[in-house]
Design an enzyme around this catalytic site. Structure first.
Site, short mmCIF file in Angstrom:
data_model
loop_
_atom_site.label_atom_id
_atom_site.label_comp_id
_atom_site.label_asym_id
_atom_site.label_seq_id
_atom_site.Cartn_x
_atom_site.Cartn_y
_atom_site.Cartn_z
N GLY A 38 21.81 12.05 -13.33
CA GLY A 38 20.86 10.96 -13.23
C GLY A 38 20.14 10.62 -14.53
CE LYS A 191 -10.20 -2.64 0.27
NZ LYS A 191 -8.77 -2.77 -0.04
NE ARG A 193 -8.40 0.78 0.65
CZ ARG A 193 -7.35 0.15 1.16
NH1 ARG A 193 -6.86 0.56 2.31
NH2 ARG A 193 -6.81 -0.88 0.55
CG ASP A 217 -5.86 -8.61 -3.74
OD1 ASP A 217 -6.31 -8.28 -4.86
OD2 ASP A 217 -5.91 -7.86 -2.74
CB THR A 222 0.49 -0.97 3.23
OG1 THR A 222 -0.94 -1.05 3.18
CG2 THR A 222 0.94 0.27 2.47
CB ALA A 223 0.56 -6.41 4.04
N GLY A 224 -2.18 -4.16 4.60
CA GLY A 224 -3.22 -3.89 5.58
C GLY A 224 -4.51 -4.64 5.31
CB THR A 225 -6.58 -4.99 2.22
OG1 THR A 225 -6.82 -3.59 2.07
CG2 THR A 225 -7.81 -5.76 1.80
#
Length: 308
Positions: A38, A191, A193, A217, A222-225
């Site tokens: 590799g 927000k 967390r 943004d 993860t697109a949660g916010t």
């Protein structure tokens, strides 16, 4: 004008081809040898002695992309390139810009040190997670804003009664930049967390009832916010919510969350290639922006007019 040679790392070939076309110069050939374990070993096919070399490679996952870029820089310096400018549309590890808890690394500073140690003469990047990362370098940093790309797109939508929103406190400066340009109001989604990539609660600061909201943004992981912010804005009476974001990291459940969200659309750039398709995601290219930056750098012109 010095002779410019453009090269691409293996991860960003798709974007480098568009940058080269917009710049008017072809991509030159760099070979990448891989050993059976590799290990990677790049080498330049033709002489680059005395040339202004531009290496195009984003440092998104996997980490081999960063190592490949470092080796390309080293090879170019050892091949007697006049200068080596590194084009990093997406600067990975930028979220690790401070010690937010004890005994953690500052990854952005480490990567800056590695690029300098490898021999880079200049870094050209876009929408760093934190502006102060420019100060981590002891070489010139051209920090491009993608605002102009999104401004043109938003103008084309011809929205009435719209407003900009920051999905978290860290995005306030970016959202304010757009709000100021369009002379409209902005709101903030605050927000809390409970742990990394998991939101415990979110509050909307400001009035959004009856407004078309544009969330701003620099990156989406993860697109949660973003999805939770969109939901909170709709709950507060927003007529519609769309989002603009430069770097579509989009890992884990991101694509599923976006598809299931109340977001009308998510507009991103091609600093990172999309891994999946989505009817809600629209991609704008940064190729013209970086091509123009390269031209101005080579001609010793200011890049200030590229900003809104």
């Amino acid at each position: 004008m010095s002779l410019v040679k453009l090269f691409s790392g293996s991860a960003t070939q798709y974007l480098a081809e568009k940058i080269a076309k917009a710049h008017g110069n072809p991509l030159e050939e760099v070979k990448l040898q891989r050993f059976s374990d590799g290990e990677i070993a790049p080498y330049y096919v033709e002489s680059i002695r005395g040339h202004e070399v531009y290496l195009i490679q984003s440092t998104f996952s996997p980490t081999d992309n960063l190592m490949e870029l470092l080796l390309m820089i080293d090879a170019a310096k050892r091949a007697s390139a006049k200068t080596v400018s590194v084009i990093i549309p997406y600067f990975g590890y930028a979220r690790q810009d401070r010690k937010d808890k004890p005994r953690v690394a500052i990854g952005a500073k480490l990567v800056a040190n590695l690029l300098s140690a490898a021999g880079a003469d200049r870094v050209v990047t876009s929408e760093l997670h934190a502006d102060q990362i420019q100060g981590f370098f002891d070489i010139p940093v051209v920090h491009l804003q993608t605002s102009g790309i999104f401004v043109e797109y938003l103008k084309g939508l011809q929205l009435d009664n719209y407003i900009f929103a920051a999905p978290d406190v860290g995005s306030v400066k970016r959202a304010r930049r757009f709000a100021k340009y369009f002379n409209v109001e902005m709101v903030i989604c605050d927000k809390h967390r409970s742990k990394a990539n998991e939101i415990a609660s979110m509050q909307v600061i400001g009035e959004v009832k009856g407004k078309h909201v544009v969330l701003v943004d620099d990156l989406i992981d993860t697109a949660g916010t973003m999805c939770r912010a969109a939901e909170a804005l709709i709950e507060k009476g927003a007529s519609s919510v769309r989002a603009i974001c430069t770097h579509p990291v989009l890992s884990g459940p991101a694509y599923e969350r976006i598809e299931d969200s109340v977001l009308q659309e998510l507009v991103v750039t091609d600093t990172i290639p999309l891994q999946n398709s989505s009817g809600k995601i629209k991609v704008l290219s940064v190729a013209d922006l970086f091509a123009e930056a390269i031209r101005r750098i080579d001609d010793n012109e200011s890049v200030n007019s590229l900003f809104i």
